[in-house]
Design a protein around this motif. Structure first.
Motif, mmCIF file in Angstrom:
data_model
loop_
_atom_site.group_PDB
_atom_site.id
_atom_site.type_symbol
_atom_site.label_atom_id
_atom_site.label_comp_id
_atom_site.label_asym_id
_atom_site.label_seq_id
_atom_site.Cartn_x
_atom_site.Cartn_y
_atom_site.Cartn_z
ATOM 1 N N ILE A 1 0.840 -1.201 0.000
ATOM 2 C CA ILE A 1 0.000 0.000 0.000
ATOM 3 C C ILE A 1 0.873 1.248 0.000
ATOM 4 O O ILE A 1 0.658 2.170 -0.796
ATOM 5 N N ARG A 2 1.883 1.260 0.861
ATOM 6 C CA ARG A 2 2.800 2.408 0.869
ATOM 7 C C ARG A 2 3.514 2.525 -0.470
ATOM 8 O O ARG A 2 3.785 3.624 -0.968
ATOM 9 N N HIS A 3 3.831 1.384 -1.037
ATOM 10 C CA HIS A 3 4.490 1.367 -2.343
ATOM 11 C C HIS A 3 3.600 1.993 -3.412
ATOM 12 O O HIS A 3 4.064 2.819 -4.208
ATOM 13 N N TYR A 4 2.353 1.645 -3.444
ATOM 14 C CA TYR A 4 1.428 2.201 -4.422
ATOM 15 C C TYR A 4 1.331 3.711 -4.243
ATOM 16 O O TYR A 4 1.237 4.462 -5.219
ATOM 17 N N GLU A 5 1.359 4.135 -3.001
ATOM 18 C CA GLU A 5 1.307 5.571 -2.746
ATOM 19 C C GLU A 5 2.548 6.263 -3.316
ATOM 20 O O GLU A 5 2.450 7.290 -3.991
ATOM 21 N N LYS A 6 3.694 5.662 -3.064
ATOM 22 C CA LYS A 6 4.938 6.267 -3.564
ATOM 23 C C LYS A 6 4.939 6.335 -5.085
ATOM 24 O O LYS A 6 5.463 7.272 -5.690
ATOM 25 N N LEU A 7 4.322 5.328 -5.719
ATOM 26 C CA LEU A 7 4.281 5.288 -7.177
ATOM 27 C C LEU A 7 3.186 6.192 -7.748
ATOM 28 O O LEU A 7 3.134 6.401 -8.961
ATOM 29 N N GLY A 8 2.319 6.690 -6.906
ATOM 30 C CA GLY A 8 1.298 7.615 -7.393
ATOM 31 C C GLY A 8 -0.002 6.944 -7.779
ATOM 32 O O GLY A 8 -0.883 7.593 -8.339
ATOM 33 N N LEU A 9 -0.167 5.647 -7.487
ATOM 34 C CA LEU A 9 -1.450 5.008 -7.763
ATOM 35 C C LEU A 9 -2.480 5.382 -6.713
ATOM 36 O O LEU A 9 -3.676 5.377 -6.986
ATOM 37 N N LEU A 10 -1.998 5.680 -5.522
ATOM 38 C CA LEU A 10 -2.878 6.130 -4.444
ATOM 39 C C LEU A 10 -2.468 7.537 -4.043
ATOM 40 O O LEU A 10 -1.274 7.824 -3.906
ATOM 41 N N ALA A 11 -3.437 8.393 -3.849
ATOM 42 C CA ALA A 11 -3.121 9.719 -3.317
ATOM 43 C C ALA A 11 -2.668 9.560 -1.867
ATOM 44 O O ALA A 11 -3.130 8.659 -1.170
ATOM 45 N N PRO A 12 -1.753 10.409 -1.422
ATOM 46 C CA PRO A 12 -1.350 10.368 -0.012
ATOM 47 C C PRO A 12 -2.581 10.583 0.856
ATOM 48 O O PRO A 12 -3.316 11.556 0.657
ATOM 49 N N PRO A 13 -2.851 9.673 1.769
ATOM 50 C CA PRO A 13 -4.075 9.771 2.570
ATOM 51 C C PRO A 13 -3.903 10.798 3.688
ATOM 52 O O PRO A 13 -2.796 11.274 3.937
ATOM 53 N N GLN A 14 -4.994 11.123 4.309
ATOM 54 C CA GLN A 14 -4.909 11.949 5.509
ATOM 55 C C GLN A 14 -4.122 11.217 6.588
ATOM 56 O O GLN A 14 -4.002 10.001 6.540
ATOM 57 N N ARG A 15 -3.623 12.024 7.523
ATOM 58 C CA ARG A 15 -2.862 11.414 8.611
ATOM 59 C C ARG A 15 -3.555 11.702 9.926
ATOM 60 O O ARG A 15 -4.040 12.810 10.164
ATOM 61 N N GLY A 16 -3.566 10.700 10.803
ATOM 62 C CA GLY A 16 -4.112 10.893 12.142
ATOM 63 C C GLY A 16 -3.143 11.664 13.028
ATOM 64 O O GLY A 16 -2.100 12.136 12.572
ATOM 65 N N GLU A 17 -3.498 11.778 14.276
ATOM 66 C CA GLU A 17 -2.711 12.565 15.222
ATOM 67 C C GLU A 17 -1.243 12.136 15.273
ATOM 68 O O GLU A 17 -0.346 12.974 15.357
ATOM 69 N N GLN A 18 -1.021 10.851 15.239
ATOM 70 C CA GLN A 18 0.360 10.372 15.373
ATOM 71 C C GLN A 18 1.031 10.158 14.020
ATOM 72 O O GLN A 18 2.053 9.493 13.930
ATOM 73 N N GLY A 19 0.434 10.702 13.014
ATOM 74 C CA GLY A 19 1.045 10.565 11.699
ATOM 75 C C GLY A 19 0.678 9.272 11.002
ATOM 76 O O GLY A 19 1.211 8.964 9.944
ATOM 77 N N TYR A 20 -0.245 8.514 11.591
ATOM 78 C CA TYR A 20 -0.657 7.258 10.961
ATOM 79 C C TYR A 20 -1.535 7.559 9.751
ATOM 80 O O TYR A 20 -2.401 8.428 9.795
ATOM 81 N N ARG A 21 -1.342 6.801 8.686
ATOM 82 C CA ARG A 21 -2.192 6.948 7.514
ATOM 83 C C ARG A 21 -3.634 6.582 7.840
ATOM 84 O O ARG A 21 -3.877 5.592 8.547
#
Lengths: 147, 147
Positions: free
Chosen positions: A21-41
């Motif tokens: 999932i993180r890989h897909y994000e880095k490749l641009g298939l997924l938009a960077p999601p919002q982050r919670g308080e602790q920086g969690y996706r």
DNA sequence: CTAAACCCTGTAATCGTTACAGGGTCAAGC
DNA sequence: GCTTGACCCTGTAACGATTACAGGGTTTAG
């Protein structure tokens, strides 16, 4: 009222590892999601479906580049979807070639398997066959199969 | 009286690129050959045949590790060659699984190809299908096919 | 309060091959 | 001579998709 999911939940729901999932994000298939308080996706339902889309595409053997093209089409609903058909057709053609190649290999292998029961390597039919020159094609890059 | 070959000649005779030959040497499938005056690799007929062996194995889809095991058997003619049969059988089994998987994929693809002639992406059957949840298996690592 | 389970980033491994970069050697043609 | 091209050398990085770390922080259940 929207449900949000951390990456681990998404992983268990989609069958896609957090690393991927993180890989897909880095490749641009997924938009960077919002982050919670602790920086969690933090993923919403739409992201889950998008990951399902990717996963389904992968399970069909599509490469990530093709999937990205399909996602781009999906993101622009007004575009002509002939491109999607082309991607799928091209991949199907590719699959059919590969199936034929693998069937040829399996056939060749079947002829040598079980030919050397209990013998010594010196007389082994399998090893002998491998030493024999390729009958059909010795051209560079010909007959190699990634399987 | 022995003929010797430089790496480029070997490449054109075996259909194996110089890079791959050097790679096999680094991996230990080929013994480091003698070197000519300028440090050029110098191969004899036996090396050519060994490279042919590797190449034939690769063209059957065997991985280099399996080929290395087969070469080890070939290098020790007195050993039992059941191991060779096991390698070939295991690979054949693997091939047959893969063929079946690819045929399933091709079947699924055939159903969606040509379903969206000239339409808009919003209604594209291919894209819709990819968004639909996988019918059979959502387990992690299941159904992925490297092809 | 502590241990397990989760999350983060970044990097390196996997597999086999190809493509460089940066350098040396040798032949033919001018 | 001198240059051009075709070889050869070594070492490193790329490809594609995923996995596996290392090294650190956070949450959760016992």
């Amino acid at each position: 009222m929207k449900r949000y999911y951390r990456i681990g939940e998404v992983a268990s729901q989609t069958g896609c590892s957090p690393e991927s999932i993180r890989h897909y994000e880095k490749l641009g298939l997924l938009a960077p999601p919002q982050r919670g308080e602790q920086g969690y996706r933090s993923y919403d339902q739409a992201a889950l479906e998008r990951i399902g889309f990717i996963r389904h595409g992968r399970s069909l053997g599509l490469d990530l580049h093709s999937i990205q093209e399909l996602l781009a089409l999906s993101d622009n609903p007004d575009t002509d979807c002939t491109a999607a058909d082309n991607i799928a057709s091209r991949h199907l053609e590719h699959l059919e070639e590969r199936i034929a190649a693998l069937q040829a290999l399996a056939g060749e292998l079947r002829q040598v398997v079980h030919q050397c029961r209990g013998g010594k390597a010196a007389n082994c039919q399998i090893i002998q066959t491998l030493y024999d020159h390729q009958p059909t094609c010795t051209e560079r890059g010909c007959g190699e199969v990634t399987a």
